[in-house]
Write a protein that holds these residues in place. Structure first.
Motif, mmCIF file in Angstrom:
data_model
loop_
_atom_site.group_PDB
_atom_site.id
_atom_site.type_symbol
_atom_site.label_atom_id
_atom_site.label_comp_id
_atom_site.label_asym_id
_atom_site.label_seq_id
_atom_site.Cartn_x
_atom_site.Cartn_y
_atom_site.Cartn_z
ATOM 1 N N GLN A 1 0.807 -1.215 0.000
ATOM 2 C CA GLN A 1 0.000 0.000 0.000
ATOM 3 C C GLN A 1 0.844 1.270 0.000
ATOM 4 O O GLN A 1 0.316 2.356 -0.224
ATOM 5 N N THR A 2 2.141 1.122 0.267
ATOM 6 C CA THR A 2 3.032 2.288 0.187
ATOM 7 C C THR A 2 3.599 2.495 -1.215
ATOM 8 O O THR A 2 4.194 3.543 -1.480
ATOM 9 N N LEU A 3 3.439 1.505 -2.098
ATOM 10 C CA LEU A 3 3.956 1.633 -3.457
ATOM 11 C C LEU A 3 3.084 2.591 -4.267
ATOM 12 O O LEU A 3 1.856 2.551 -4.185
ATOM 13 N N SER A 4 3.713 3.397 -5.041
ATOM 14 C CA SER A 4 2.981 4.365 -5.855
ATOM 15 C C SER A 4 2.165 3.638 -6.925
ATOM 16 O O SER A 4 2.666 2.725 -7.589
ATOM 17 N N PRO A 5 0.903 4.027 -7.134
ATOM 18 C CA PRO A 5 0.096 3.415 -8.210
ATOM 19 C C PRO A 5 0.631 3.740 -9.600
ATOM 20 O O PRO A 5 0.213 3.112 -10.581
ATOM 21 N N ASN A 6 1.545 4.692 -9.701
ATOM 22 C CA ASN A 6 2.109 5.045 -11.012
ATOM 23 C C ASN A 6 2.864 3.864 -11.625
ATOM 24 O O ASN A 6 2.913 3.723 -12.847
ATOM 25 N N TYR A 7 3.465 3.017 -10.755
ATOM 26 C CA TYR A 7 4.182 1.846 -11.276
ATOM 27 C C TYR A 7 3.238 0.924 -12.042
ATOM 28 O O TYR A 7 3.545 0.471 -13.154
ATOM 29 N N GLN A 8 2.094 0.645 -11.435
ATOM 30 C CA GLN A 8 1.143 -0.268 -12.075
ATOM 31 C C GLN A 8 0.544 0.362 -13.332
ATOM 32 O O GLN A 8 0.338 -0.329 -14.335
ATOM 33 N N GLU A 9 0.266 1.638 -13.275
ATOM 34 C CA GLU A 9 -0.289 2.305 -14.459
ATOM 35 C C GLU A 9 0.702 2.280 -15.613
ATOM 36 O O GLU A 9 0.330 2.021 -16.769
ATOM 37 N N ALA A 10 1.976 2.513 -15.315
ATOM 38 C CA ALA A 10 2.996 2.478 -16.371
ATOM 39 C C ALA A 10 3.140 1.078 -16.942
ATOM 40 O O ALA A 10 3.311 0.890 -18.156
ATOM 41 N N ALA A 11 3.072 0.063 -16.063
ATOM 42 C CA ALA A 11 3.187 -1.319 -16.531
ATOM 43 C C ALA A 11 2.012 -1.699 -17.419
ATOM 44 O O ALA A 11 2.172 -2.401 -18.424
ATOM 45 N N GLN A 12 0.813 -1.244 -17.063
ATOM 46 C CA GLN A 12 -0.358 -1.533 -17.889
ATOM 47 C C GLN A 12 -0.258 -0.850 -19.250
ATOM 48 O O GLN A 12 -0.651 -1.429 -20.279
ATOM 49 N N ILE A 13 0.272 0.349 -19.271
ATOM 50 C CA ILE A 13 0.444 1.057 -20.551
ATOM 51 C C ILE A 13 1.438 0.308 -21.436
ATOM 52 O O ILE A 13 1.243 0.203 -22.666
ATOM 53 N N GLU A 14 2.494 -0.212 -20.837
ATOM 54 C CA GLU A 14 3.502 -0.945 -21.595
ATOM 55 C C GLU A 14 3.071 -2.366 -21.939
ATOM 56 O O GLU A 14 3.772 -3.064 -22.667
ATOM 57 N N GLY A 15 1.926 -2.799 -21.408
ATOM 58 C CA GLY A 15 1.428 -4.140 -21.705
ATOM 59 C C GLY A 15 2.112 -5.252 -20.929
ATOM 60 O O GLY A 15 2.106 -6.404 -21.355
ATOM 61 N N ALA A 16 2.697 -4.924 -19.772
ATOM 62 C CA ALA A 16 3.374 -5.938 -18.961
ATOM 63 C C ALA A 16 2.350 -6.846 -18.290
ATOM 64 O O ALA A 16 1.287 -6.400 -17.852
ATOM 65 N N SER A 17 2.667 -8.124 -18.191
ATOM 66 C CA SER A 17 1.779 -9.068 -17.512
ATOM 67 C C SER A 17 1.864 -8.861 -15.999
ATOM 68 O O SER A 17 2.771 -8.216 -15.488
ATOM 69 N N ARG A 18 0.894 -9.429 -15.278
ATOM 70 C CA ARG A 18 0.886 -9.296 -13.816
ATOM 71 C C ARG A 18 2.119 -9.954 -13.207
ATOM 72 O O ARG A 18 2.688 -9.447 -12.243
#
Length: 291
Positions: free
Chosen positions: A179-196
């Motif tokens: 919960q301390t990790l920035s949501p920007n990491y996940q948003e950037a990964a989704q934009i790049e098409g990275a898998s979970r």
């Protein structure tokens, strides 16, 4: 206020904690090391210096080596499995899913239960014939097992209880870290098409390494201080199949009243924890990303 005065105030504030630390940690550790070099006092006979005699007895004691081997297997299984389960549960309940609060409570519930109560609950589960696990196995066509009475199954049965008890506790730390990790990491990964899986392996897992070091040290300590469940569930049996190092130390110190040998066992246990803890810290610290 001068600098020296601030230092004096700081040391005075730390003094109570320092007294407790020395009185309840360092002084007992030094006293135990000294006692390990002494004989056990008996009625009318004072303790005398015997050097490394207690350690020589330990080297030739098959029960010690059996307990140490059991403890190593116990740690090698419980630590990675508990951490893997705790991370999986934390990742799941960190998502926006229905019933998330109920799932968090369910996973954490075993942690708040008293150890003695947990042991008695699992004794009922493991009871031959009419225990819950054997009832389920019977419905599936399998034969009943004596989970705590079979030397081949007893240690594994105790390991299951330890994992069930600890995984929810470690989950809380991983959940807080996620919960301390920035949501920007996940948003950037989704934009790049990275898998979970790729996002977890390349982004989340490295950022969770400080938490992992903390959890590893605690899991290691828990693995070598396990004694409550053993006393209630198996008392080290059958045939020492579930005798762990702290349980054997408890037996030597409080059942056989051999203080010198028990002190030597304590010194070895502290040395094992210190060496493994330091190795974990220094090996993992190189791969840790501090934000």
């Amino acid at each position: 206020m001068t600098l020296s005065t601030r230092h004096i105030h700081a040391y005075l504030l730390l003094l109570p904690a320092f007294i407790f630390l020395v009185g309840f940690t360092h002084y007992p550790a030094v006293g135990t090391l000294i006692d390990s070099l002494m004989s056990t006092p008996r009625a009318g006979r004072e303790a005398v210096f015997v050097g490394v005699e207690n350690y020589q007895v330990m080297r030739e004691d098959p029960n010690f080596w059996k307990s140490l081997l059991n403890n190593l297997w116990f740690a090698l299984v419980t630590i990675p499995v508990s951490i893997a389960l705790s991370i999986s549960m934390a990742l799941w309940v960190n998502e926006k899913i229905a019933g998330r609060q109920f799932l968090r409570l369910s996973y954490f519930l075993p942690t708040v239960l008293p150890m003695i109560a947990v042991a008695n609950i699992w004794i009922f589960f493991y009871t031959p014939g009419y225990g819950l696990i054997n009832q389920v196995l019977g419905m599936l066509g399998f034969s009943s097992q004596n989970w705590l009475g079979d030397p081949q199954l007893a240690l594994g049965s105790v390991i299951v209880v330890a994992i069930w008890k600890e995984a929810g506790f470690f989950m809380i730390f991983y959940l807080a870290a996620l919960q301390t990790l920035s949501p920007n990491y996940q948003e950037a990964a989704q934009i790049e098409g990275a898998s979970r899986w790729y996002f977890f392996r390349r982004i989340q897992w490295p950022l969770l390494m400080p938490t992992t070091i903390f959890v590893l040290v605690n899991a290691l300590i828990n693995a070598f201080r396990m004694v409550d469940h053993i006393i209630v569930m198996t008392k080290g049996g059958p045939d020492n199949a579930t005798s762990l190092l702290l349980f054997y130390l408890y037996e030597v110190g409080f059942s056989f009243w051999d203080r010198g040998y028990a002190s030597a066992l304590t010194a070895v246990l502290l040395l094992i924890l210190a060496v493994v803890g330091l190795l974990q810290f220094f090996l993992l610290d190189r791969r840790t990303h501090y934000r």
